[in-house]
Structure formats: structure tokens, C-alpha cells
Design an enzyme around this catalytic site. Sequence first.
Site, PDB file in Angstrom:
ATOM      1  CG  ASP A   1       6.892  -1.645 -16.893  1.00 25.93           C
ATOM      2  OD1 ASP A   1       6.479  -0.923 -17.827  1.00 25.93           O
ATOM      3  OD2 ASP A   1       7.953  -2.278 -16.949  1.00 25.93           O
TER       4      ASP A   1
ATOM      5  CB  CYS B   1       6.683  -5.570 -25.963  1.00 28.15           C
ATOM      6  SG  CYS B   1       8.110  -4.667 -26.583  1.00 28.15           S
TER       7      CYS B   1
END
Lengths: 302, 302
Positions: free
Chosen positions: A12, A236
Site C-alpha cells: 500500500d 494519497c
Amino acid sequence: MKVKIVEVGLRDGLQNERTILSTAYKQQIAGKLIRAGIRHLEVTSFVHPRWIPQLADAEQLVSQLPVNTAVTYRALVPNCKGLERALPTPVNEFAVFMSASETHNLKNINKSINETFPVLADVVNLAQQHGKKVRGYVSTVFGCPYEGKVSVSRVSMICEKLFEMGVYEVSLGDTIGVATPAGVKEVLGDLLTQFPAERLAGHFHDTRGTGLANAFVALEMGISTLDSSFGGLGGCPYAPGAAGNLATEDLIYLLHGMGVETGIDLDALCETSLFAGKLLGKKLPSKVLQSYVGVKERKRKE
Amino acid sequence: MKVKIVEVGLRDGLQNERTILSTAYKQQIAGKLIRAGIRHLEVTSFVHPRWIPQLADAEQLVSQLPVNTAVTYRALVPNCKGLERALPTPVNEFAVFMSASETHNLKNINKSINETFPVLADVVNLAQQHGKKVRGYVSTVFGCPYEGKVSVSRVSMICEKLFEMGVYEVSLGDTIGVATPAGVKEVLGDLLTQFPAERLAGHFHDTRGTGLANAFVALEMGISTLDSSFGGLGGCPYAPGAAGNLATEDLIYLLHGMGVETGIDLDALCETSLFAGKLLGKKLPSKVLQSYVGVKERKRKE
């Protein structure tokens, strides 16, 4: 109290970094993480290499990971095709993923929520035939970049479907880092009336600084599995330059303050993040890491 | 629930920044903070100008602040000499300070803890003669760079002495940002058996990423006054390069998530921090601020 920390930085974290690391470097990082005491590593994703070029070396990477029976290696698989690529490798566990937001699910995996279930059920089924455990990820649980607030009843319905398929654990993702402790209390308060705490995990992002506070609330509510990323690696996609996953260092510092034995050597973990930060040419955002560097710098000058 | 936010960036933030801002810029920042909804501003410190060159313009600054009766301006004073300089100015409130650690107190104000009390008592006495309220700061409550853990009973003894002198509120400082939620629970749990919650304030630093989680725990325990710094301005002298005060933006985001009305416009606050960051030539560490910038950047590209 025992807390399971799932280190997701290599998956991730790296998938949200611009720089693509070589397989050899990823393998070195994995080795360092394991020496620092990490026991649960999500290492890559068997999606189509075109989707996430940062993780295009999935097969190569998992064939070169340190052999250590105390360590669980996990990989994401989007469908049976991905699982078939991953099954012959030394990966111990798999994870399927979907979103609690219809729009996000559609944009992310090009299917409606209802169309996604049979695809994931097939994956879980095939993995179980090979004696492998599967985790379920639900993303945008605490908010969606397109839909805003996501209904808890939809999250609950998705968890139920995933458990019915046979996933052993559902990780609740605050994909865009909008959750606050109050929101976590609300959502978990509801879910915990239906599912046992040991089958839920918290996957918090620190995009708005609430990652650690959210993790703390989850721990207080009985959640004992938390996902985090060494150094706070990652970012993000919905807010370029902002922070991504909760940093493992910050989580470990919190846990040690609570008297929770994690078996993780915080200094060794910081050194691992410094190594990775150098490779990526950036300062990783973990506050504990920055404080570690500052204290080291001060001692050097004295 | 009502929460009082004490904005300490112009004092505690700037005193830990290398760049010295001009009085005019500080005044502009104060104006912007007030327009964003901030109502309690700690603006400077009347210590000897040689001690903190960043705040050497104390008299000049406080004589040029926006006139606004809804706003409380506060200044730190180390002793009666400092207070005498501050009394004729438009500052509404004062604050005295000392440390819960003997070594830190000695290094910081060159006196033992017991020698400090009469000095502060004189300040409170003189301020009260002029009808002014005084806050008390206790630093290193949750840990000291020299002594490590600080005994709660010593913190409690100091609070008691300060209240006896007549301070209306004691702000409990995690000066080096080592506190964890578990530690905050322990210390506050003890103090709240002796003092009412409305007379205690939380002053958390984010050096190890725990600032917001600590603030949340304090709020849950009934503390309703919290100190923070716009943008997370400031740093930690004990860990150069590491973060300092809890960022006001991150605190506001947490509070709004809890449904607490703060009257503060988060976007306007972020713009103020961007303005200050430009003046200081650095990216301020608030995560909400970085996310604000990222989302703005993304919208601009779309």
C-alpha cells in the site's frame, strides 16, 4: 493485550510512491523489516502489471523474499487470474479487496458492488482449495472521495458477504484518511454488535493527522489487528503530497506506551525507513522517525 | 460540549523557529488568525530579549495587534520585571511557567522548583492587583529530556501551589512530545481526583505523532481547554527537525468530527498557515494543511 501489526508498506505504501524500487531493494527492505521484528508483511499485489507499475515485479519479488517460517507473507489478488499467478509462489496468505462506496468500487475495479461479490467468492474458494487463508479489504469505510459519507449498513452488509465467502478477517480501510475518532467509534460500535472484534482489522491513513487517534480508539474498542506502513510510506492519490498510511513507527510508539509488547525494535524500524527514504529520495512522514533523526543529530553535535 | 482552543503559534511556535519574523508579519498573522475565528491568542513572551530573539519585539507587537474585544491576548512573563513591561500594554492575560522536572527547571529558568514558587507568586499577586488573570504552565509533565519520567505527585504538588497563588488555570505541557494516550490517562486520571477539569488545560506536542491522540483522550476525560499552534508551527529543541506543537488545523478537524462547534473556519486557518509557511520558507507540518494543499492542487489540475 496482544496486537497484530500488519506491515503494508511494501504494497500500500509503494503503490502510492512515484519512484519504482527495484526488486532487489524491496527484498532488502523486507529483510530489514523482518530483522526489526515485523512478522506480518503484505508484500505486493498480483493485479495486472499495467495497473500498478510499482508492483509489476510481483512474481519476481515473492520468489526472492527471506525464508522465515515465523513470517506471514501476504499478497493482494483482484481475481482468480491474479490468484493463479500467486498460488505457486511462497506467499502464505492472500487478500481480496472491494469498496464500500459504489462509485469508488466502480472507478477502482470497474464493477458494481454486487458484481464484485462472485468474483471475490471465486478467489476465496480457489485459495481455500489450496489451503490458503484470505483476508478481505473494504475500502472507503469512513468516507469516499466521490460519495462522501458511506452508510454503515452497507459496510456491515459487505462484511457479512465477505465472511460468508470464507475470508477470516476484514480490514476496514479509511482509504482517503478522513476518519476521526468519533467516526471510528460510530462505525465500529455498530459493526461490533454483529462481528467479533478478532475478525476485524483497522486500516487507517494519516492524511488528516487522525490515523493514530483512530487506531487508539479501535484498540480501546477491542480491535487487535492494525495495518500500518513503515515510515508512513505512501501517499494519497486524492490529495497529492499529503500523507498516506499510518506510520508503523508511530503505532509502535503508541503501543509501547500502552505497555503492549510488540517484539518490534523501534530503532531498527527507523533505520529501515531511513534506508527506504534514501532510495525513494524523500523524507518519510513518520513523526517518530523524524524525532529519531533529530535526537540522533543532536547527540552527534554534542 | 464547548472546547476552548488556545492558539500558541505566535509564541510557542515562533520561539522554536530559526527565522525571525518582523513585527508587521506577526501582526498580519494575528489578524488572519482572528478572521479565521481564533479567539484566544498567546502572542509573545516578555522574557529578556536576549533569551528568545524571535520574540524580542514583544512591546512593539502587542501595541500593534488588531483591536477586537472578542479576542483574549495573552503573554508569557517570567517574573515581575517582565510583567511590569507587559502591564501597560493591551495584553489581556498573562501566563507564568515552570517545569515539573527539577533539572529542566534549573536549565530553563536557572532556579530550583522551590525557588521558583515565590517568583511566580509575586507575578500573580501583581497581576491580580491590576485586575489581570494569570495562567500557569507546567512543562515536562509527561516526561523530561534529562530526567525521563516525571512523578505525577510532583506535578500535582506544583498544580496545587499554582492554584494557591491564584492562577485560574494550569496548562499541562508535554514539552518534548513523549506522551502517549496511556500516559495521559494515567496523569490526568490522578490529577482529576484533585482538581476540577475546567481548571486544567492540555498542551500537547506532536514530536512523536501522538499529539492528537493525546488531545482526544484529554477531551474524553473532560478537559475542555487545549493549546495548539497553527500549521503545527514550531519544533522541538531536543530533536531538531522534528515536529513541535500539535497543529491547530488537526485539532479543529478532530473537534468538527466530534460535532464540536469551534467557530473556526478551517480553510481560512490553512490559508493563514500557508502565508506563515511562505514567510518562514518551510512547509508547516499540519497534516490537515498538507491535505488541504493536496486537494487544492488536484482540483487545479482537473
